[in-house]
Design an enzyme around this catalytic site. Structure first.
Site, PDB file in Angstrom:
ATOM      1  N   ASN A 179      22.413  58.274  82.155  1.00 30.06           N
ATOM      2  CA  ASN A 179      22.086  57.530  83.377  1.00 30.06           C
ATOM      3  C   ASN A 179      23.360  57.362  84.199  1.00 30.06           C
ATOM      4  O   ASN A 179      24.463  57.364  83.648  1.00 30.06           O
ATOM      5  CB  ASN A 179      21.514  56.136  83.028  1.00 30.06           C
ATOM      6  CG  ASN A 179      22.460  55.317  82.145  1.00 30.06           C
ATOM      7  OD1 ASN A 179      22.464  55.463  80.924  1.00 30.06           O
ATOM      8  ND2 ASN A 179      23.266  54.492  82.772  1.00 30.06           N
ATOM      9  N   GLU A 217      26.448  47.132  82.135  1.00 30.59           N
ATOM     10  CA  GLU A 217      27.445  46.502  83.002  1.00 30.59           C
ATOM     11  C   GLU A 217      26.814  46.030  84.315  1.00 30.59           C
ATOM     12  O   GLU A 217      25.787  46.541  84.756  1.00 30.59           O
ATOM     13  CB  GLU A 217      28.554  47.499  83.358  1.00 30.59           C
ATOM     14  CG  GLU A 217      29.342  48.004  82.194  1.00 30.59           C
ATOM     15  CD  GLU A 217      28.548  48.936  81.300  1.00 30.59           C
ATOM     16  OE1 GLU A 217      27.716  49.715  81.831  1.00 30.59           O
ATOM     17  OE2 GLU A 217      28.723  48.877  80.079  1.00 30.59           O
ATOM     18  N   THR A 268      26.005  51.952  63.465  1.00 29.99           N
ATOM     19  CA  THR A 268      26.001  50.501  63.655  1.00 29.99           C
ATOM     20  C   THR A 268      26.838  50.212  64.890  1.00 29.99           C
ATOM     21  O   THR A 268      27.965  50.691  65.009  1.00 29.99           O
ATOM     22  CB  THR A 268      26.592  49.790  62.419  1.00 29.99           C
ATOM     23  OG1 THR A 268      25.776  50.100  61.288  1.00 29.99           O
ATOM     24  CG2 THR A 268      26.634  48.292  62.625  1.00 29.99           C
TER      25      THR A 268
HETATM   26  I1  8IG Z   1      22.588  55.420  76.933  1.00 25.25           I
HETATM   27  O1  8IG Z   1      25.202  52.668  81.489  1.00 25.25           O
HETATM   28  C1  8IG Z   1      23.811  54.163  77.807  1.00 25.25           C
HETATM   29  N1  8IG Z   1      24.580  53.384  77.076  1.00 25.25           N
HETATM   30  N2  8IG Z   1      27.643  50.226  78.500  1.00 25.25           N
HETATM   31  N3  8IG Z   1      26.409  51.465  80.025  1.00 25.25           N
HETATM   32  C2  8IG Z   1      26.724  51.149  78.746  1.00 25.25           C
HETATM   33  N4  8IG Z   1      26.170  51.726  77.706  1.00 25.25           N
HETATM   34  C3  8IG Z   1      25.264  52.665  77.956  1.00 25.25           C
HETATM   35  C4  8IG Z   1      24.876  53.038  79.230  1.00 25.25           C
HETATM   36  C5  8IG Z   1      25.489  52.408  80.330  1.00 25.25           C
HETATM   37  N5  8IG Z   1      23.935  53.999  79.113  1.00 25.25           N
END
Ligand code: 8IG
Length: 279
Positions: A242, A200, A100
């Site tokens: 990523n 972000e 969660t």
């Molecule tokens: I998967 O680039 C994933 N979760 N905050 N930023 C944030 N959460 C994420 C990201 C990201 N990639």
């Protein structure tokens, strides 16, 4: 709602979340026939298949059958937990196929319920995984990174009342050393938990970097804090799925996240299995 369901409502302030965790652990004991589990695993984005190499699934339990647990909210996560035999050690892992998130709005108690349930079920160690954005350009999508510390930007805590829990060495140096024995190429980094669910802005990613962050995500910190309160030893592992916004010229997509997970599944699976085998 039945009286029992009402008593297990984590959103009711008069509910004791630790009592709900005990009730959940009782269901897990009953369904698995196992008096205690040893290690808990939380499988985040990209880690879904990585759990398979840990051992043989003996029992699968739908989250909806366990007090305090809800449905999976994220595509690619499974709404069940599994009791997995760890090799031939006689030890058991409690593997959560989903978590969660704070952004679901069910409150912090719901976010950390799996952690508290793991402790109530007898676990002494928890491996918390996630998919996240990477701030270091050398971390290509599909790179696992050990969490060395965190910065919690949710402005919330899972701990209620005047309970001043020490978070020094929250991410166990012993378990990080075990992981690095298994894979000496593993880097470490500071995980910054944002509230989400939006990713972000590039400016926020630069801020995270200035604050000392290396990884950005939407989970883990609150769970790790609750784990420490419950006396669990914590290993945190992020999969950089990523480059964080502004780090690479490409826009972010959840599809990219799922693809990076697929591509890294084998490496991550072996890492988890080898580490859990040595815990
Ligand atoms: I998967 O680039 C994933 N979760 N905050 N930023 C944030 N959460 C994420 C990201 C990201 N990639």
């Amino acid at each position: 709602m039945t009286d029992t369901a009402a008593a297990h409502d984590l959103s009711d302030p008069s509910t004791d979340p630790f009592a709900v965790a005990e009730a959940a652990a009782a269901v897990i004991r009953e369904r698995t026939g196992v008096e205690r589990h040893d290690v808990a695993l939380v499988l985040g984005s990209g880690w879904g298949q990585a759990g398979d190499l840990v051992g043989e699934t003996v029992t699968t339990i739908e989250n909806t059958d366990v007090p305090g647990f809800g449905k999976a909210a994220v595509a690619g996560h499974s709404g069940s937990m599994r009791s997995v035999a760890i090799g031939d050690t006689g030890r058991r892992a409690l593997v959560y196929g989903t978590r969660t998130h704070f952004y679901e709005g069910r409150g912090v108690r719901a976010v950390v319920h799996g952690v508290r349930t793991a402790a109530a079920a007898g676990c002494t160690t928890i491996v918390i995984t996630n998919g996240c954005g990477g701030l270091r350009p050398e971390w290509a999508p599909g790179t696992p990174v050990l969490i060395s510390d965190h910065i919690n930007l949710t402005a919330h805590s899972p701990i209620e009342g005047a309970n001043f829990v020490d978070l020094t060495d929250l991410y166990s140096p012993r378990l990080r050393a075990v992981a690095q024995e298994v894979d000496p190429t593993l880097d470490e980094g500071v995980y910054v938990q944002f509230r989400g669910p939006h990713y972000e802005t590039p400016a926020e990613v630069r801020m995270a970097k200035l604050l000392g962050g290396d990884l950005v995500g939407m989970s883990t910190s609150l769970e790790a804090i609750a784990a420490r309160q419950s006396g669990l030893e914590v290993l945190g592992v992020s999969l950089v799925t990523n480059a964080a916004a502004g780090i690479s010229p490409n826009p972010l997509s959840h599809e990219e996240v799922l693809e990076a997970g697929q591509a890294a599944a084998e490496r991550c699976g072996r890492l988890l299995a080898d580490v859990v085998g040595r815990i």
